[in-house]
Motif scaffolding. Structure first.
Motif, PDB file in Angstrom:
ATOM      1  N   LEU A  39     -36.241 -24.332  -4.415  1.00 44.32           N
ATOM      2  CA  LEU A  39     -35.509 -25.659  -3.985  1.00 44.32           C
ATOM      3  C   LEU A  39     -36.295 -25.853  -2.493  1.00 44.32           C
ATOM      4  CD1 LEU A  39     -31.774 -24.943  -4.535  1.00 44.32           C
ATOM      5  CD2 LEU A  39     -33.532 -25.966  -5.988  1.00 44.32           C
ATOM      6  N   ASP A  40     -36.467 -27.271  -2.243  1.00 47.12           N
ATOM      7  CA  ASP A  40     -37.054 -27.661  -1.064  1.00 47.12           C
ATOM      8  C   ASP A  40     -35.939 -28.379  -0.434  1.00 47.12           C
ATOM      9  OD1 ASP A  40     -38.381 -28.799   1.025  1.00 47.12           O
ATOM     10  OD2 ASP A  40     -40.077 -29.487  -0.264  1.00 47.12           O
ATOM     11  N   LEU A  41     -35.343 -27.805   0.876  1.00 42.85           N
ATOM     12  CA  LEU A  41     -34.074 -28.349   1.542  1.00 42.85           C
ATOM     13  C   LEU A  41     -34.601 -28.727   2.773  1.00 42.85           C
ATOM     14  CD1 LEU A  41     -31.654 -25.646   0.497  1.00 42.85           C
ATOM     15  CD2 LEU A  41     -32.224 -28.071  -0.800  1.00 42.85           C
ATOM     16  N   GLU A  42     -33.923 -29.881   3.358  1.00 46.36           N
ATOM     17  CA  GLU A  42     -34.063 -30.075   4.804  1.00 46.36           C
ATOM     18  C   GLU A  42     -32.767 -29.639   5.707  1.00 46.36           C
ATOM     19  OE1 GLU A  42     -34.507 -34.345   5.512  1.00 46.36           O
ATOM     20  OE2 GLU A  42     -36.528 -34.130   4.381  1.00 46.36           O
ATOM     21  N   VAL A  43     -32.910 -28.932   6.426  1.00 47.44           N
ATOM     22  CA  VAL A  43     -31.746 -28.304   7.266  1.00 47.44           C
ATOM     23  C   VAL A  43     -31.833 -28.910   8.897  1.00 47.44           C
ATOM     24  CG1 VAL A  43     -31.505 -26.273   5.897  1.00 47.44           C
ATOM     25  CG2 VAL A  43     -32.906 -26.228   7.649  1.00 47.44           C
ATOM     26  N   GLY A  44     -30.705 -28.861   9.454  1.00 44.78           N
ATOM     27  CA  GLY A  44     -30.490 -29.357  10.860  1.00 44.78           C
ATOM     28  C   GLY A  44     -30.435 -30.842  10.853  1.00 44.78           C
ATOM     29  N   GLU A  45     -30.354 -31.062  12.256  1.00 42.74           N
ATOM     30  CA  GLU A  45     -30.131 -32.592  12.750  1.00 42.74           C
ATOM     31  C   GLU A  45     -31.221 -33.119  13.483  1.00 42.74           C
ATOM     32  OE1 GLU A  45     -26.396 -33.575  13.959  1.00 42.74           O
ATOM     33  OE2 GLU A  45     -25.113 -31.968  12.754  1.00 42.74           O
ATOM     34  N   TYR A  46     -31.491 -34.236  13.348  1.00 45.38           N
ATOM     35  CA  TYR A  46     -32.626 -34.991  14.086  1.00 45.38           C
ATOM     36  C   TYR A  46     -32.138 -34.774  15.578  1.00 45.38           C
ATOM     37  CZ  TYR A  46     -35.348 -38.587  16.251  1.00 45.38           C
ATOM     38  OH  TYR A  46     -36.354 -39.207  17.035  1.00 45.38           O
ATOM     39  N   PRO A  47     -33.291 -34.310  16.275  1.00 40.46           N
ATOM     40  CA  PRO A  47     -34.768 -34.275  15.985  1.00 40.46           C
ATOM     41  C   PRO A  47     -35.071 -32.966  15.623  1.00 40.46           C
ATOM     42  CG  PRO A  47     -34.509 -34.073  18.446  1.00 40.46           C
ATOM     43  CD  PRO A  47     -33.051 -34.082  17.919  1.00 40.46           C
TER      44      PRO A  47
END
Length: 193
Positions: A39-47
């Motif tokens: 799985l390719d996930l985005e974690v965290g919050e901008y920036p």
């Protein structure tokens, strides 16, 4: 007693999908069937957003819900913890696929299929006195192929095994552990405090 387990070091996985390709090659699965996926996930919050790569597949659960719903007893759990499917008994009802919280089951040619931890390699290797997770000939194909050395395999009941040492040294979790399946696929994410 032996209890086979897999460990994925999330700090090392680069999302290359080599484990997926090695699994497909070793098991001859058809297009669209991936017993080992990443799985390719985005974690965290901008920036502060980062990508995380998470290998997934059958978790070879202590309490496999796929086994509990199988009306033909095709799905079984071995004494060493590996969950198998007997293609001679499978009737293709796909109850197991619905019950699996990991989406790790596929129906191919009318029968259920899934990751086997390359059980044939394990059995053939141990018969020769080899150690799964140490000797490549007795180790799952996905672990052998991992270019980042993020995947590990071994006996979780042996405190001296590679997986036991990793689990003692690092913080880890198991996916959907709260549903009570007891997955035998662990994820490392930081050194133990």
């Amino acid at each position: 007693m032996t209890k086979w387990a897999m460990v994925a070091d999330l700090r090392r996985c680069v999302g290359c999908q080599t484990c997926t390709a090695a699994c497909k090659q070793a098991n001859g699965t058809p297009p669209g069937v991936q017993w080992r996926r990443v799985l390719d996930l985005e974690v965290g919050e901008y920036p502060e957003v980062k990508r995380a790569f998470v290998p997934v597949g059958c978790m070879h659960c202590d309490q496999p819900p796929c086994m509990d719903v199988c009306p033909s007893t095709a799905t079984r759990k071995r004494a060493d913890g590996i969950v198998t499917v007997d293609p001679q008994l499978c009737i293709g009802c796909a109850y197991c696929a619905v019950a699996c919280p990991y989406e790790a089951r596929y129906k191919i040619d009318g029968i259920a299929t899934k990751c086997t931890f390359c059980v044939e390699r394990i059995d053939a290797g141990t018969a020769k006195g080899l150690t799964p997770g140490v000797d490549p000939e007795a180790t799952p194909a996905c672990v052998n192929s991992c270019i980042a050395q993020a995947l590990h395999f071994g006996d979780a009941d042996d405190p001296a095994s590679n997986v036991s040492r990793l689990l003692a040294e690092y913080q880890h979790f198991r996916m959907h552990e709260e549903v009570g399946t007891g997955p035998n696929f662990h994820y490392l994410w930081d050194r133990a405090p």
